[in-house]
Design a protein around this motif. Structure first.
Motif, PDB file in Angstrom:
ATOM      1  N   TYR A   1       0.680  -2.637  -4.252  1.00 55.87           N
ATOM      2  CA  TYR A   1       1.657  -2.557  -5.344  1.00 55.87           C
ATOM      3  C   TYR A   1       1.601  -1.190  -6.019  1.00 55.87           C
ATOM      4  O   TYR A   1       1.516  -1.074  -7.228  1.00 55.87           O
ATOM      5  CB  TYR A   1       1.457  -3.691  -6.354  1.00 55.87           C
ATOM      6  CG  TYR A   1       1.665  -5.031  -5.722  1.00 55.87           C
ATOM      7  CD1 TYR A   1       2.947  -5.530  -5.547  1.00 55.87           C
ATOM      8  CD2 TYR A   1       0.594  -5.771  -5.239  1.00 55.87           C
ATOM      9  CE1 TYR A   1       3.154  -6.749  -4.923  1.00 55.87           C
ATOM     10  CE2 TYR A   1       0.786  -6.996  -4.614  1.00 55.87           C
ATOM     11  CZ  TYR A   1       2.071  -7.476  -4.458  1.00 55.87           C
ATOM     12  OH  TYR A   1       2.279  -8.673  -3.836  1.00 55.87           O
ATOM     13  N   ILE A   2       1.656  -0.162  -5.187  1.00 56.56           N
ATOM     14  CA  ILE A   2       1.637   1.209  -5.693  1.00 56.56           C
ATOM     15  C   ILE A   2       3.064   1.575  -6.087  1.00 56.56           C
ATOM     16  O   ILE A   2       3.986   1.485  -5.279  1.00 56.56           O
ATOM     17  CB  ILE A   2       1.074   2.182  -4.637  1.00 56.56           C
ATOM     18  CG1 ILE A   2      -0.361   1.784  -4.297  1.00 56.56           C
ATOM     19  CG2 ILE A   2       1.152   3.613  -5.124  1.00 56.56           C
ATOM     20  CD1 ILE A   2      -0.968   2.542  -3.149  1.00 56.56           C
ATOM     21  N   GLY A   3       3.225   1.971  -7.332  1.00 57.63           N
ATOM     22  CA  GLY A   3       4.560   2.294  -7.835  1.00 57.63           C
ATOM     23  C   GLY A   3       4.883   3.765  -7.767  1.00 57.63           C
ATOM     24  O   GLY A   3       6.018   4.155  -7.553  1.00 57.63           O
TER      25      GLY A   3
ATOM     26  N   ALA B   1       6.543  14.701   8.657  1.00 60.88           N
ATOM     27  CA  ALA B   1       7.747  15.065   9.411  1.00 60.88           C
ATOM     28  C   ALA B   1       7.448  16.120  10.469  1.00 60.88           C
ATOM     29  O   ALA B   1       8.087  16.148  11.520  1.00 60.88           O
ATOM     30  CB  ALA B   1       8.838  15.554   8.465  1.00 60.88           C
ATOM     31  N   GLY B   2       6.475  16.987  10.218  1.00 63.03           N
ATOM     32  CA  GLY B   2       6.129  18.031  11.176  1.00 63.03           C
ATOM     33  C   GLY B   2       5.546  17.489  12.468  1.00 63.03           C
ATOM     34  O   GLY B   2       5.792  18.027  13.544  1.00 63.03           O
ATOM     35  N   THR B   3       4.775  16.418  12.371  1.00 71.15           N
ATOM     36  CA  THR B   3       4.147  15.826  13.563  1.00 71.15           C
ATOM     37  C   THR B   3       4.809  14.520  13.978  1.00 71.15           C
ATOM     38  O   THR B   3       4.420  13.926  14.983  1.00 71.15           O
ATOM     39  CB  THR B   3       2.647  15.570  13.319  1.00 71.15           C
ATOM     40  OG1 THR B   3       2.508  14.644  12.234  1.00 71.15           O
ATOM     41  CG2 THR B   3       1.905  16.863  13.003  1.00 71.15           C
ATOM     42  N   ASN B   4       5.773  14.055  13.162  1.00 77.32           N
ATOM     43  CA  ASN B   4       6.482  12.803  13.414  1.00 77.32           C
ATOM     44  C   ASN B   4       5.508  11.622  13.513  1.00 77.32           C
ATOM     45  O   ASN B   4       5.622  10.779  14.400  1.00 77.32           O
ATOM     46  CB  ASN B   4       7.340  12.906  14.681  1.00 77.32           C
ATOM     47  CG  ASN B   4       8.342  11.784  14.773  1.00 77.32           C
ATOM     48  OD1 ASN B   4       8.835  11.291  13.768  1.00 77.32           O
ATOM     49  ND2 ASN B   4       8.650  11.368  15.991  1.00 77.32           N
ATOM     50  N   THR B   5       4.516  11.593  12.602  1.00 74.06           N
ATOM     51  CA  THR B   5       3.540  10.510  12.615  1.00 74.06           C
ATOM     52  C   THR B   5       3.560   9.745  11.295  1.00 74.06           C
ATOM     53  O   THR B   5       3.802  10.305  10.234  1.00 74.06           O
ATOM     54  CB  THR B   5       2.107  11.035  12.854  1.00 74.06           C
ATOM     55  OG1 THR B   5       1.796  12.016  11.858  1.00 74.06           O
ATOM     56  CG2 THR B   5       1.959  11.632  14.232  1.00 74.06           C
ATOM     57  N   LEU B   6       3.291   8.466  11.395  1.00 76.66           N
ATOM     58  CA  LEU B   6       3.233   7.564  10.262  1.00 76.66           C
ATOM     59  C   LEU B   6       1.780   7.160  10.057  1.00 76.66           C
ATOM     60  O   LEU B   6       1.106   6.768  11.016  1.00 76.66           O
ATOM     61  CB  LEU B   6       4.088   6.326  10.581  1.00 76.66           C
ATOM     62  CG  LEU B   6       4.663   5.510   9.456  1.00 76.66           C
ATOM     63  CD1 LEU B   6       5.605   6.330   8.598  1.00 76.66           C
ATOM     64  CD2 LEU B   6       5.397   4.306  10.018  1.00 76.66           C
ATOM     65  N   ASN B   7       1.295   7.263   8.819  1.00 77.27           N
ATOM     66  CA  ASN B   7      -0.090   6.921   8.510  1.00 77.27           C
ATOM     67  C   ASN B   7      -0.121   5.942   7.348  1.00 77.27           C
ATOM     68  O   ASN B   7       0.575   6.137   6.351  1.00 77.27           O
ATOM     69  CB  ASN B   7      -0.881   8.184   8.150  1.00 77.27           C
ATOM     70  CG  ASN B   7      -0.960   9.147   9.305  1.00 77.27           C
ATOM     71  OD1 ASN B   7      -1.807   9.016  10.169  1.00 77.27           O
ATOM     72  ND2 ASN B   7      -0.043  10.104   9.345  1.00 77.27           N
ATOM     73  N   TYR B   8      -0.927   4.903   7.479  1.00 75.03           N
ATOM     74  CA  TYR B   8      -1.064   3.893   6.438  1.00 75.03           C
ATOM     75  C   TYR B   8      -2.351   3.110   6.708  1.00 75.03           C
ATOM     76  O   TYR B   8      -3.038   3.356   7.719  1.00 75.03           O
ATOM     77  CB  TYR B   8       0.152   2.958   6.396  1.00 75.03           C
ATOM     78  CG  TYR B   8       0.503   2.327   7.715  1.00 75.03           C
ATOM     79  CD1 TYR B   8       0.011   1.081   8.085  1.00 75.03           C
ATOM     80  CD2 TYR B   8       1.339   2.993   8.619  1.00 75.03           C
ATOM     81  CE1 TYR B   8       0.335   0.509   9.309  1.00 75.03           C
ATOM     82  CE2 TYR B   8       1.665   2.430   9.842  1.00 75.03           C
ATOM     83  CZ  TYR B   8       1.162   1.188  10.176  1.00 75.03           C
ATOM     84  OH  TYR B   8       1.471   0.626  11.382  1.00 75.03           O
ATOM     85  N   ARG B   9      -2.693   2.196   5.816  1.00 79.11           N
ATOM     86  CA  ARG B   9      -3.919   1.396   5.957  1.00 79.11           C
ATOM     87  C   ARG B   9      -3.973   0.751   7.344  1.00 79.11           C
ATOM     88  O   ARG B   9      -3.036   0.118   7.788  1.00 79.11           O
ATOM     89  CB  ARG B   9      -3.951   0.310   4.870  1.00 79.11           C
ATOM     90  CG  ARG B   9      -5.147  -0.617   4.981  1.00 79.11           C
ATOM     91  CD  ARG B   9      -5.144  -1.746   3.972  1.00 79.11           C
ATOM     92  NE  ARG B   9      -3.959  -2.582   4.060  1.00 79.11           N
ATOM     93  CZ  ARG B   9      -2.975  -2.588   3.163  1.00 79.11           C
ATOM     94  NH1 ARG B   9      -3.019  -1.816   2.103  1.00 79.11           N
ATOM     95  NH2 ARG B   9      -1.926  -3.359   3.321  1.00 79.11           N
TER      96      ARG B   9
ATOM     97  N   GLY C   1       0.825  -1.207   0.000  1.00 85.75           N
ATOM     98  CA  GLY C   1       0.000   0.000   0.000  1.00 85.75           C
ATOM     99  C   GLY C   1       0.852   1.247   0.000  1.00 85.75           C
ATOM    100  O   GLY C   1       1.951   1.266  -0.556  1.00 85.75           O
ATOM    101  N   MET C   2       0.362   2.282   0.652  1.00 82.10           N
ATOM    102  CA  MET C   2       1.123   3.527   0.746  1.00 82.10           C
ATOM    103  C   MET C   2       1.259   3.954   2.195  1.00 82.10           C
ATOM    104  O   MET C   2       0.408   3.639   3.031  1.00 82.10           O
ATOM    105  CB  MET C   2       0.473   4.638  -0.073  1.00 82.10           C
ATOM    106  CG  MET C   2      -0.802   5.170   0.515  1.00 82.10           C
ATOM    107  SD  MET C   2      -1.418   6.646  -0.321  1.00 82.10           S
ATOM    108  CE  MET C   2      -1.655   6.081  -1.960  1.00 82.10           C
TER     109      MET C   2
END
Length: 169
Positions: free
Chosen positions: A124-126, A98-106, A92-93
């Motif tokens: 399979y996002i290219g 970087a401003g909030t130091n957070t990671l977001n994904y499915r 996925g993606m």
């Protein structure tokens, strides 16, 4: 090789790249400069590394952020306007703010990012790019698909357009 070019003396100082595996040097790599002037090295299949100016090197021990376990990074896009790294992966993606130091994904979207939400089922996002009209352009090519899937998603209107029928018919 990577180096720092001095425009006054026209000299170049090599920067060490300390990677987990020598084979990483054969993969696609890209340099990014964030809005604070920090330099980052993206290495396909491995991730994004910070430049350590005290040691004059990029190191796998100093990653900009850590991706979800077993997610293989394919490509990287940095949105300087929003200070966000978008990593396209086999699973996925991922959006790192970087401003909030957070990671977001499915399955882990604390920021409730509309792009992460919209493409949560995509794998399979290219490529992911953003334009000035607040569109996210995504190309994915799952192994079972005969052709790549190209989609434009507008973050304001939340409307999307798929381009495969227009291209392939």
């Amino acid at each position: 090789k990577v180096g720092i070019f001095n425009t006054t003396t026209f000299s170049c100082t090599e920067v060490a790249i300390e990677l987990e595996k020598k084979a990483q040097l054969q993969l696609s790599r890209r340099l990014y400069k964030d809005k604070f002037g920090q330099i980052h090295l993206w290495v396909q299949n491995f991730g994004v590394y910070n430049y350590d100016d005290r040691q004059n090197k990029f190191s796998y021990n100093k990653k900009t952020f850590v991706l979800p376990e077993k997610w293989l990074p394919i490509n990287c896009y940095y949105n300087a306007k929003k200070d966000q790294y978008w990593i396209t992966c086999d699973s996925g993606m991922v959006m790192y703010n970087a401003g909030t130091n957070t990671l977001n994904y499915r399955g882990h979207n604390a920021a409730h990012d509309v792009v992460v939400e919209h493409f949560s089922a995509s794998k399979y996002i290219g490529v992911l790019l953003a334009d000035d009209q607040e569109n996210a352009w995504v190309l994915s090519w799952p192994p079972q698909a005969g052709i790549p899937i190209i989609e434009k998603f507008n973050t304001r209107t939340r409307k999307s357009v798929g381009f495969e029928p227009l291209i392939y018919n």
